[in-house]
Design an enzyme around this catalytic site. Structure first.
Site, PDB file in Angstrom:
ATOM      1  CG  ASP A  82      -0.505   0.336   2.507  1.00 21.62           C
ATOM      2  OD1 ASP A  82       0.428   0.755   2.575  1.00 21.62           O
ATOM      3  OD2 ASP A  82      -1.047   0.146   3.491  1.00 21.62           O
ATOM      4  CE  LYS A 105      -7.896   0.640   1.294  1.00 23.11           C
ATOM      5  NZ  LYS A 105      -8.008  -0.368   1.814  1.00 23.11           N
ATOM      6  CG  MET A 115      -6.568   7.402   8.876  1.00 25.45           C
ATOM      7  SD  MET A 115      -7.706   6.061   8.470  1.00 25.45           S
ATOM      8  CE  MET A 115      -7.568   5.103   9.827  1.00 25.45           C
TER       9      MET A 115
HETATM   10  N1  SAH Z   1      -1.673   0.571  10.094  1.00 27.36           N
HETATM   11  C1  SAH Z   1      -1.154   1.719  10.085  1.00 27.36           C
HETATM   12  C2  SAH Z   1      -2.140   3.009  10.144  1.00 27.36           C
HETATM   13  C3  SAH Z   1      -2.883   2.942   8.813  1.00 27.36           C
HETATM   14  S1  SAH Z   1      -4.109   3.955   9.034  1.00 27.36           S
HETATM   15  C4  SAH Z   1      -0.195   1.820  11.390  1.00 27.36           C
HETATM   16  O1  SAH Z   1      -0.547   0.844  12.185  1.00 27.36           O
HETATM   17  O2  SAH Z   1       0.524   2.815  11.601  1.00 27.36           O
HETATM   18  C5  SAH Z   1      -3.364   5.517   8.301  1.00 27.36           C
HETATM   19  C6  SAH Z   1      -3.054   6.599   9.220  1.00 27.36           C
HETATM   20  O3  SAH Z   1      -1.952   6.404  10.082  1.00 27.36           O
HETATM   21  C7  SAH Z   1      -2.539   8.020   8.642  1.00 27.36           C
HETATM   22  O4  SAH Z   1      -3.732   8.663   8.290  1.00 27.36           O
HETATM   23  C8  SAH Z   1      -1.961   8.612   9.897  1.00 27.36           C
HETATM   24  O5  SAH Z   1      -2.710   9.092  10.758  1.00 27.36           O
HETATM   25  C9  SAH Z   1      -1.070   7.297  10.353  1.00 27.36           C
HETATM   26  N2  SAH Z   1       0.288   7.109   9.984  1.00 27.36           N
HETATM   27  C10 SAH Z   1       0.847   6.090   9.511  1.00 27.36           C
HETATM   28  N3  SAH Z   1       2.025   6.219   9.122  1.00 27.36           N
HETATM   29  C11 SAH Z   1       2.462   7.467   9.471  1.00 27.36           C
HETATM   30  C12 SAH Z   1       3.721   8.259   9.596  1.00 27.36           C
HETATM   31  N4  SAH Z   1       4.595   7.720   9.218  1.00 27.36           N
HETATM   32  N5  SAH Z   1       3.617   9.524  10.294  1.00 27.36           N
HETATM   33  C13 SAH Z   1       2.269   9.886  10.629  1.00 27.36           C
HETATM   34  N6  SAH Z   1       1.122   9.463  10.697  1.00 27.36           N
HETATM   35  C14 SAH Z   1       1.173   8.076  10.296  1.00 27.36           C
END
Ligand code: SAH
Length: 257
Positions: free
Chosen positions: A49, A69, A183
């Site tokens: 992704d 997405k 998010m």
């Molecule tokens: N499965 C992922 C989350 C997916 S939802 C996890 O465990 O981290 C996607 C959201 O995750 C983004 O909108 C943001 O809020 C957060 N996110 C993921 N990677 C990020 C990063 N490197 N820096 C800041 N926010 C991040």
């Protein structure tokens, strides 16, 4: 001395016909797990992704399929991704489903695993470092700290319909002292208003950590009253944290600018 420690772990192999759902961590490729690396080395096909670091992908010669997405842009529907995982596995491929952070934290990993289970495809879950814990650590913010919070709540800012998550925000505000929001950039102002209406203080510390654990990481420290405006200036990929533990960033920021 043999320094190939990963080889010495005796890890499971990604077998033909199997799917491994792997968390790649929030950014820094070093945050993938040893099992994740094993899957990268052995996969025939990788469905990845948008959040997955390119360096990791470049390590593999496997067929790479983008299943990204991004808010607003639906390049690949969830059902299509699940169907593709099933059909690749049934062709006898070794399939790696590589997702940002942890696959089971706001990542729809559960839905994909359900599809595999229902289709009778063998799978393994390889947890990853989630942005709401490891990403905060890269900003010098411990997700829990004895002096500030004994509990933490993880929240997604919007639901499948793209609207503000329908939660009992008053209950949320009275729950854990620290709230970690995924998010949530778009609805940060509304969320802050709801929390303040329920009694959280306008001066409470907040941080927006953007592109956490990446070369372009940015940290904005603000207050609950200032959160909405600050979020508008932040990068799209942001994690928001509200609580006293944010103040530790002053002392604990360790990542060189
Ligand atoms: N499965 C992922 C989350 C997916 S939802 C996890 O465990 O981290 C996607 C959201 O995750 C983004 O909108 C943001 O809020 C957060 N996110 C993921 N990677 C990020 C990063 N490197 N820096 C800041 N926010 C991040």
């Amino acid at each position: 001395m043999d320094r190939n420690l990963v080889a010495k772990l005796g890890l499971a192999d990604l077998e033909p016909g199997w799917v491994w759902l792997v968390g790649a961590g929030p950014g820094d490729p070093g945050l993938i797990t040893a099992l994740g690396l094993q899957a990268l080395a052995q996969a025939d096909a990788i469905l990845f992704d948008a959040l997955v670091d390119e360096t990791l992908l470049s390590l593999s010669d496997a067929e790479k399929i983008y299943a990204g997405k991004r808010a607003g842009v639906r390049s690949c529907k969830q059902d299509e991704i699940s169907d593709l995982l099933v059909s690749l596995a049934k062709e006898g491929k070794r399939v790696l489903r590589l997702k940002g952070g942890d696959p089971f934290v706001f990542g729809r990993g559960g839905e994909e695993a359900q599809a595999l289970a229902r289709a009778g495809v063998n799978f393994r879950i390889v947890p990853g470092i989630t942005a709401g814990i490891g990403g905060l650590a890269y900003a010098g913010i411990p997700v829990t700290h004895r002096d500030t919070n004994h509990a933490v709540t993880f929240i997604t800012g919007h639901g499948v319909d793209g609207k503000l998550t329908s939660l009992d925000w008053a209950a949320v505000s009275h729950g854990a002292p620290t709230l970690v929001l995924y998010m949530a950039r778009r609805f940060a102002g509304e969320i802050a208003d709801a929390l303040m209406a329920a009694g959280r203080g306008p001066d409470e510390a907040c941080a927006i950590v953007s592109n956490a654990a990446r070369d372009n990481q940015q940290v904005i420290v603000t207050t609950l009253a200032g959160l909405g405006a600050a979020a508008q200036t932040a990068e799209p990929l942001s994690i928001i944290v509200i609580g006293e533990n944010v103040k530790l960033a002053g002392e604990l920021s360790w990542l060189a600018p």
